[in-house]
Design a protein around this motif. Structure first.
Motif, PDB file in Angstrom:
ATOM      1  N   GLN A 155      -0.375   5.898   8.294  1.00  0.00           N
ATOM      2  CA  GLN A 155      -1.464   5.064   7.771  1.00  0.00           C
ATOM      3  C   GLN A 155      -0.960   4.352   6.526  1.00  0.00           C
ATOM      4  OE1 GLN A 155      -4.681   4.693   9.228  1.00  0.00           O
ATOM      5  NE2 GLN A 155      -4.628   2.959   7.815  1.00  0.00           N
ATOM      6  N   HIS A 156      -0.373   3.164   6.726  1.00  0.00           N
ATOM      7  CA  HIS A 156       0.215   2.419   5.611  1.00  0.00           C
ATOM      8  C   HIS A 156      -0.884   1.747   4.805  1.00  0.00           C
ATOM      9  CE1 HIS A 156       2.698  -0.529   3.451  1.00  0.00           C
ATOM     10  NE2 HIS A 156       3.726   0.256   3.737  1.00  0.00           N
ATOM     11  N   PRO A 157      -0.782   1.745   3.489  1.00  0.00           N
ATOM     12  CA  PRO A 157      -1.871   1.186   2.661  1.00  0.00           C
ATOM     13  C   PRO A 157      -2.114  -0.304   2.877  1.00  0.00           C
ATOM     14  CG  PRO A 157       0.049   1.736   1.307  1.00  0.00           C
ATOM     15  CD  PRO A 157       0.280   2.330   2.664  1.00  0.00           C
ATOM     16  N   THR A 158      -1.080  -1.055   3.279  1.00  0.00           N
ATOM     17  CA  THR A 158      -1.273  -2.500   3.476  1.00  0.00           C
ATOM     18  C   THR A 158      -1.034  -2.926   4.922  1.00  0.00           C
ATOM     19  OG1 THR A 158       1.039  -2.916   2.861  1.00  0.00           O
ATOM     20  CG2 THR A 158      -0.619  -3.010   1.105  1.00  0.00           C
ATOM     21  N   ARG A 159      -0.214  -2.212   5.655  1.00  0.00           N
ATOM     22  CA  ARG A 159       0.095  -2.593   7.029  1.00  0.00           C
ATOM     23  C   ARG A 159      -0.848  -1.944   8.041  1.00  0.00           C
ATOM     24  NH1 ARG A 159       5.876  -4.174   7.243  1.00  0.00           N
ATOM     25  NH2 ARG A 159       6.737  -3.979   5.140  1.00  0.00           N
ATOM     26  N   GLY A 160      -1.636  -0.997   7.589  1.00  0.00           N
ATOM     27  CA  GLY A 160      -2.527  -0.317   8.499  1.00  0.00           C
ATOM     28  C   GLY A 160      -1.830   0.799   9.259  1.00  0.00           C
ATOM     29  N   MET A 161      -2.388   1.157  10.428  1.00  0.00           N
ATOM     30  CA  MET A 161      -1.818   2.239  11.231  1.00  0.00           C
ATOM     31  C   MET A 161      -0.536   1.775  11.912  1.00  0.00           C
ATOM     32  SD  MET A 161      -2.332   5.416  12.015  1.00  0.00           S
ATOM     33  CE  MET A 161      -4.087   5.741  11.817  1.00  0.00           C
ATOM     34  N   ILE A 162       0.554   2.516  11.673  1.00  0.00           N
ATOM     35  CA  ILE A 162       1.858   2.161  12.251  1.00  0.00           C
ATOM     36  C   ILE A 162       2.222   3.217  13.282  1.00  0.00           C
ATOM     37  CG2 ILE A 162       4.298   1.716  11.768  1.00  0.00           C
ATOM     38  CD1 ILE A 162       3.543   0.972   8.939  1.00  0.00           C
ATOM     39  N   ALA A 163       2.561   2.762  14.487  1.00  0.00           N
ATOM     40  CA  ALA A 163       2.927   3.673  15.568  1.00  0.00           C
ATOM     41  C   ALA A 163       4.341   4.208  15.350  1.00  0.00           C
ATOM     42  CB  ALA A 163       2.847   2.949  16.908  1.00  0.00           C
ATOM     43  N   PRO A 164       4.651   5.384  15.930  1.00  0.00           N
ATOM     44  CA  PRO A 164       5.987   5.983  15.725  1.00  0.00           C
ATOM     45  C   PRO A 164       7.142   5.086  16.153  1.00  0.00           C
ATOM     46  CG  PRO A 164       4.477   7.570  16.701  1.00  0.00           C
ATOM     47  CD  PRO A 164       3.766   6.254  16.699  1.00  0.00           C
ATOM     48  N   ASP A 165       6.953   4.310  17.215  1.00  0.00           N
ATOM     49  CA  ASP A 165       8.051   3.466  17.699  1.00  0.00           C
ATOM     50  C   ASP A 165       8.525   2.486  16.637  1.00  0.00           C
ATOM     51  OD1 ASP A 165       7.944   4.751  20.092  1.00  0.00           O
ATOM     52  OD2 ASP A 165       6.834   3.175  21.146  1.00  0.00           O
ATOM     53  N   ASP A 166       7.664   2.192  15.642  1.00  0.00           N
ATOM     54  CA  ASP A 166       8.013   1.195  14.633  1.00  0.00           C
ATOM     55  C   ASP A 166       8.693   1.788  13.399  1.00  0.00           C
ATOM     56  OD1 ASP A 166       6.893  -0.828  16.196  1.00  0.00           O
ATOM     57  OD2 ASP A 166       4.883  -0.494  15.371  1.00  0.00           O
ATOM     58  N   PHE A 167       8.767   3.107  13.317  1.00  0.00           N
ATOM     59  CA  PHE A 167       9.416   3.664  12.120  1.00  0.00           C
ATOM     60  C   PHE A 167      10.284   4.901  12.385  1.00  0.00           C
ATOM     61  CE2 PHE A 167       5.318   5.882  12.244  1.00  0.00           C
ATOM     62  CZ  PHE A 167       5.684   7.202  12.003  1.00  0.00           C
ATOM     63  N   ILE A 168      10.147   5.558  13.546  1.00  0.00           N
ATOM     64  CA  ILE A 168      10.927   6.775  13.800  1.00  0.00           C
ATOM     65  C   ILE A 168      12.424   6.491  13.793  1.00  0.00           C
ATOM     66  CG2 ILE A 168      11.518   8.484  15.553  1.00  0.00           C
ATOM     67  CD1 ILE A 168       9.055   9.192  14.003  1.00  0.00           C
ATOM     68  N   ALA A 169      12.827   5.378  14.427  1.00  0.00           N
ATOM     69  CA  ALA A 169      14.265   5.058  14.473  1.00  0.00           C
ATOM     70  C   ALA A 169      14.832   4.887  13.065  1.00  0.00           C
ATOM     71  CB  ALA A 169      14.495   3.798  15.299  1.00  0.00           C
TER      72      ALA A 169
END
Length: 715
Positions: free
Chosen positions: A479-493
């Motif tokens: 739950q990013h403060p400015t980007r909203g909800m971020i799915a795992p595919d967008d940050f796990i790598a």
């Protein structure tokens, strides 16, 4: 009137000993010459002094033993002072000879003068030794033989100097050559001595005044022989030991040089592909940049990443992946000029530095590279295909520092990947936005745990025959403060790449156990929570300790935890995986093999894994239909799981047709959007209660004689 002389004779044994000493002294001289030539400065001076003493003693002893072998019918003795003087002359002559042959050159004129001086000195030594007899009347010398002995001494000295100078270098077969030369020199020296002895005549009635006052010859002969042989032996032994030590030192120095070269090579070269590594690339990049600044020329930096390599590496194993990287490196090396640099940064990333006149030159090289890499590879009976995504920067247009050129080339490479791969793009300023965005995401990731921005959502898992909820899979959300909800595919790598996945994974495990502990306390003791382990977490040395600590901290039973490991992770290093999984299973934890069917498993190893569950990859479920290839694969996986007594779970179930077909095939459990999406903990329990209520209502409407399976609203 003719003068009558004493009849003289020689002791044969002492004559032979004198010849042996002459040969040994000659060999010592040659060996000392080599040692002096092989050493430097102070050590050479010490060898010169020691060699002069040993060689002088040897030559003098040969003459003295020769004189001792001489027999007259009167008592003989030797004056001590004159005897010592003759020894001193021999040592000085030997020192002069060794000094002369240690010089860099030996011209003919210097050789002649040196031979004359040394020959006269040896003759002086001999005749001084003869004078030590102190004969009365004095010894009468045959002028012809006397002159001949001096000429022999000069000629023998010249030959000895030339031979010693020639053989002073340590070359192959030199020991044999020195031995033969020593024999020749010994015979020449003996010839001079016995010619001088033959020139001496002793008139009848002569007496030796040193017989009563000087040194008696009897015991002296034995002492001289022993001392002389000892001195020569010690000199030779010292030389041999020093030569061996020097040889070992030289060998050690060569070994150290080779080792240093190897260490330098390893420090600057990629061990796998033998291309320059990052360190050497940085040096080459600085060199070409300084040259370009000085000459106002251009060069291109190309960042190359292989498309499709990860899939090959994960499915066929790292051994095949390494062999593929070696082949790719050979193709890259073969397609560039000698003055260009190709380097491997790590993984499947390569960098190329080439001098160019125009950007079109770089484009033609990049196009050639893409075509070459796109050709099939034959690796260990596998035909493999990869392609290249290339990003290009041109100095000075796209950067003035190594860092800027590399970052911008990397951004251009990612742009190539995002636009279809298998090609190249030149850097454009707009590409930096993506690169900066990625850096910002990494920085935000580092703070996300501290700011408590991570959330866990739970997707329910259902028992296939009766639709009862048997647990949930914990899924990470940001739950990013400015980007909203971020799915795992967008940050796990990115988290795996930076190592942040380890602390994030620790939080996920702790939060999942904490939440499931609450649900257990609410009466759902049969539920289990599944947590995914990334490859980075799985290889962490502290994984077992972490799991034990987490379970204890939350008072959560190990039997309520399922750890999911992807098939490719489990098969990466099978023996190490078996050790880790056995320890986890020993704690009472269930092991699930996730994404099964997408990797390259060996059934031999699969049956050894302490797994309790196989999870069929959603890719096979998506197009599941009776008679399709996917249905055959799913049926085979289920049959395999049954034979290994494994629980079979299907994920990604989105249609009623998929659900019905999986029931027919005998799948044990399912999860997917059809039955329930990932939800926050409070929503999860509300949905479960709603589903249970709807199931009860639906069951009450079924006529008593009606049979069949009915899906709940969450299904």
């Amino acid at each position: 009137m003719l003068t009558a002389y004493y009849a003289a004779h020689y002791d044969t044994l002492l004559v032979l000993i004198s010849l042996l000493v002459a040969i040994l002294a000659s060999y010592t001289a040659l060996d000392m010459a080599e040692r002096i030539n092989a050493t430097q400065h102070k050590a050479a001076a010490l060898w010169l002094a020691g060699g002069a003493f040993a060689m002088g003693v040897g030559i003098w002893s040969m003459h003295f033993i020769g004189m001792l072998s001489f027999r007259l019918p009167i008592a003989l003795g030797y004056d001590l002072t004159l005897t010592i003087t003759s020894l001193a002359i021999a040592i000085v002559a030997s020192g002069f000879a060794l000094w002369r042959i240690s010089q860099p050159t030996l011209p003919v004129m210097q050789l002649s003068v040196s031979a004359l001086l040394m020959g006269v000195a040896i003759a002086a030594m001999h005749y001084t030794g003869m004078a030590a007899l102190r004969m009365t009347p004095g010894i009468e010398y045959n002028p012809l033989l006397f002159s001949l002995s001096i000429l022999i001494a000069i000629a023998a000295s010249g030959a000895a100097l030339w031979i010693a100078f020639t053989l002073r270098k340590n070359r192959p077969h030199m020991k044999r050559a020195r031995a033969m030369a020593a024999v020749v020199m010994g015979v020449a020296i003996i010839g001079m001595h016995y010619t001088g002895m033959a020139a001496a005549n002793f008139p009848l009635g002569s007496i030796c005044t040193a017989a009563s006052e000087g040194i008696p010859p009897g015991w002296l002969a034995l002492v001289v022989i022993i001392v002389t042989l000892s001195v020569l032996a010690i000199a030779l032994l010292t030389s041999v030991l020093d030569t061996r030590l020097e040889s070992q030192t030289s060998l050690l120095a060569k070994s150290l040089a080779v080792a240093n070269q190897e260490l330098t090579r390893q420090a600057l070269q990629d061990n796998l592909t033998k291309l320059p590594n990052r360190t050497l690339l940085e040096d080459r990049l600085n060199q070409i940049l300084h040259k370009a600044e000085r000459t106002h020329t251009r060069f291109a930096l190309m960042f190359i990443d292989l498309d499709g390599f990860k899939a090959i590496n994960d499915s066929l194993g790292h051994h095949i992946g390494d062999m593929l990287l070696i082949e790719v490196a050979q193709r890259i090396r073969g397609s560039i000029r000698a003055q260009d640099t190709a380097a491997r940064l790590g993984g499947d990333e390569f960098v190329l530095l080439i001098e160019v006149t125009e950007p079109e030159d770089a484009a033609s090289v990049a196009d050639k590279l893409c075509n070459i890499i796109n050709q099939p590879f034959e690796i260990d009976f596998h035909t493999l295909g990869v392609s290249a995504s290339v990003g290009i920067t041109i100095y000075p247009d796209d950067g003035h520092t190594p860092h800027d050129l590399l970052v911008n080339a990397d951004a251009a490479m990612y742009h190539t990947k995002s636009t279809g791969r298998n090609g190249y793009h030149f850097f454009e300023a707009s590409m930096n936005a993506n690169a900066h965005n990625q850096l910002q995401v990494i920085q935000d990731l580092r703070l996300a745990l501290e700011r408590k921005e991570f959330k866990l959502h739970y997707q329910p898992k259902f028992n296939t025959p009766n639709g009862i909820v048997v647990g949930a899979e914990a899924l990470l959300r940001w739950q990013h403060p400015t980007r909203g909800m971020i799915a795992p595919d967008d940050f796990i790598a990115l988290a795996e790449k930076t190592g942040l996945i380890v602390p994030i994974g620790e939080w996920v495990l702790d939060e999942a156990c904490r939440q499931m502990r609450i649900w257990h306390d609410e009466g759902n003791q049969h539920w289990k929570v599944a947590v995914n382990l990334s490859a980075v977490q799985f290889s962490n040395d502290h994984l077992i300790e972490l799991v034990q600590t987490t379970l204890a901290r939350n008072n959560f039973p190990a039997s309520g935890l399922i750890l999911e490991v992807t098939e490719s992770t489990a098969m990466h290093d099978v023996e190490a995986s078996l050790t880790i999984l056995d320890k986890l299973a020993g704690l009472g934890i269930d092991i699930s093999i996730d994404d099964f069917g997408t990797g390259y498993s060996s059934l031999l190893y699969l049956k050894r894994l302490p797994a309790t569950e196989l999870k069929i990859d959603r890719g096979f479920i998506r197009d599941l239909a009776q008679g399709s290839n996917d249905s055959s694969i799913v049926a085979a996986i289920i049959a395999l799981g049954r034979s290994l007594n494994l629980h079979i779970v299907a994920e990604g179930v989105e249609t009623e047709e998929q659900q019905a077909y999986l029931r027919v095939l005998g799948c044990d459990a399912m999860q997917g959007y059809l039955m329930g999406r990932p939800m926050a903990p409070d929503q999860f329990m509300d949905a479960i209660h709603t589903a249970a209520l709807a199931s009860e209502q639906a069951a009450s409407l079924v006529p008593p004689n009606t049979s069949g399976n009915h899906a709940t609203p969450m299904q």
